[in-house]
Write an enzyme that holds these catalytic residues in place. Structure first.
Site, PDB file in Angstrom:
ATOM      1  N   SER A   1     -46.729 -48.123 -31.031  1.00 15.10           N
ATOM      2  CA  SER A   1     -47.263 -47.967 -32.388  1.00 15.10           C
ATOM      3  C   SER A   1     -47.924 -46.614 -32.596  1.00 15.10           C
ATOM      4  CB  SER A   1     -48.290 -49.059 -32.653  1.00 15.10           C
ATOM      5  OG  SER A   1     -49.031 -48.747 -33.809  1.00 15.10           O
TER       6      SER A   1
ATOM      7  N   GLU B   1     -50.446 -46.210 -34.227  1.00 18.75           N
ATOM      8  CA  GLU B   1     -51.899 -46.418 -34.166  1.00 18.75           C
ATOM      9  C   GLU B   1     -52.485 -45.846 -32.880  1.00 18.75           C
ATOM     10  OE1 GLU B   1     -54.302 -47.940 -36.237  1.00 18.75           O
ATOM     11  OE2 GLU B   1     -52.752 -47.808 -37.773  1.00 18.75           O
TER      12      GLU B   1
ATOM     13  N   TYR C   1     -56.067 -53.084 -31.105  1.00 21.39           N
ATOM     14  CA  TYR C   1     -54.602 -53.060 -31.207  1.00 21.39           C
ATOM     15  C   TYR C   1     -54.052 -51.733 -30.673  1.00 21.39           C
ATOM     16  CZ  TYR C   1     -49.992 -52.730 -33.434  1.00 21.39           C
ATOM     17  OH  TYR C   1     -48.652 -52.563 -33.675  1.00 21.39           O
TER      18      TYR C   1
END
Ligand code: GDP
Length: 318
Positions: free
Chosen positions: A127, A129, A151
């Site tokens: 990801s 992120e 996450y």
């Protein structure tokens, strides 16, 4: 041509459904896992009319035995690990579950791939992120990770596990570092679907207010059905490598809201409120991607940019 077999872990999610459809269209035998294959509804697979074409199997990713037995049974050529808690916002509420499902899940998959007699190619869902705040600079595959949520931390750790198993054991394993990708199958906890569904209801006469968090954040929002092809392409390369997958275009959330409402002839300012309830303890303000590696090596680039992503979400069934 020899028919290949793929195992999609987390086939019930948005990407799992689209990837199953894509691989079936390529002639693959597709296995799809869920934590309880007998009890799961596989709602997305039904919507995509794929329920009878995917062989379902139970895998608890945190339980090595369950992973190993399933891999033995399905005997896949390719494994796509898309399972695990997938919402950044929810990861602040469920940090342990998020880290367990992503990190221990990926580790168990890699261990099982290592122990199997037959070589398996492994795709890990990474990801954007993981990059954290890049100060407005476009992240490339060389940009270091500075994760800012449970996450992001889980995805960064899983990325490094994949890297380590590739180096240490020569496993064909890679991570797709995907930026946000949306579709009508996106659950409503994600902001794009929340906006689209509210805008549609308001257009149909609902008097509700749409309450959002921070509208100043920027994201690179792409079209999920396209992104699954990039996952597959990574496993078709002569060498396992990691790739950023994104559109290369970054927009603010306010722009997303404005365009969605405008497409329904509504002024978003008349219908939207902001509340701290939807703001996060730490927030990634700008997410920006350098997409050149995927273009140069995979020959992949996003065809669907923000305006069309919104149009599709408003009009397509899936
Ligand atoms: P994720 O962060 O990749 O899991 O995707 P989301 O769609 O949940 O969130 C994308 C961005 O929208 C984040 O920066 C959120 O803080 C922001 N955002 C603003 N308002 C909302 C909201 O009401 N719900 C959600 N889910 N996100 C919001």
């Amino acid at each position: 041509m020899i028919q290949k077999t793929a195992l999609i872990c987390g086939v019930g999610g948005q990407d799992g459904g689209y990837l199953a459809r894509f691989l079936i269209s390529k002639g693959y035998t597709v296995w799809g896992s869920s934590r309880d294959a007998q009890g799961a509804s596989f709602h997305n697979l039904k919507l995509l009319a794929l329920a009878s074409q995917v062989k379902t199997i139970t895998i608890q990713p945190e339980d090595f035995k369950s992973v190993f037995i399933a891999l033995k049974k399905a005997a896949p050529d390719e494994v796509y690990y898309l399972a695990g808690q997938s919402s950044v916002g929810l990861s602040f509420e469920l940090p342990a579950e998020t880290i367990q499902s992503s990190v221990i899940g990926t580790l168990n998959m890699l261990e099982a791939c290592k122990l199997l007699d037959k070589p398996v190619k492994f795709y890990n869902a990474g990801s954007s992120e993981s990059f954290g705040n890049t100060q407005g600079l476009a992240a490339s595959e060389q940009t270091p990770f500075i994760p800012q949520s449970p996450y992001a931390l889980a995805k960064a750790s899983a990325y490094w596990l994949v890297n380590n198993y590739r180096d240490a054991y020569g496993i064909f394993a890679c991570t797709g570092i995907l930026f946000n990708h949306e579709s009508p199958l996106r659950p409503r906890r994600f902001v794009t679907q929340k906006i689209i569904q509210a805008a549609k209801r308001i257009h149909q006469g609902s008097k509700e207010r749409l309450v959002l968090g921070n509208l100043d954040i920027s994201r690179d929002w792409g079209w999920a059905p396209e992104y699954v092809e990039a996952m597959w392409l990574m496993l078709q390369q002569p060498k396992a490598e990691d790739f950023i997958i994104a559109t290369g275009q970054t927009n603010t959330l306010e722009e997303f809201v404005r365009i969605a409402f405008e497409k329904l002839n509504l002024n978003w300012r008349d219908h939207v409120d902001q509340s701290a309830e939807f703001m996060r303890p730490t927030e990634l303000m700008v997410s920006k991607a350098n997409v050149s590696k995927a273009k140069d090596i995979l020959g992949w680039s996003a065809k669907t940019k923000l305006d069309l992503v919104i149009e599709n979400m408003l009009t397509k069934d899936f």
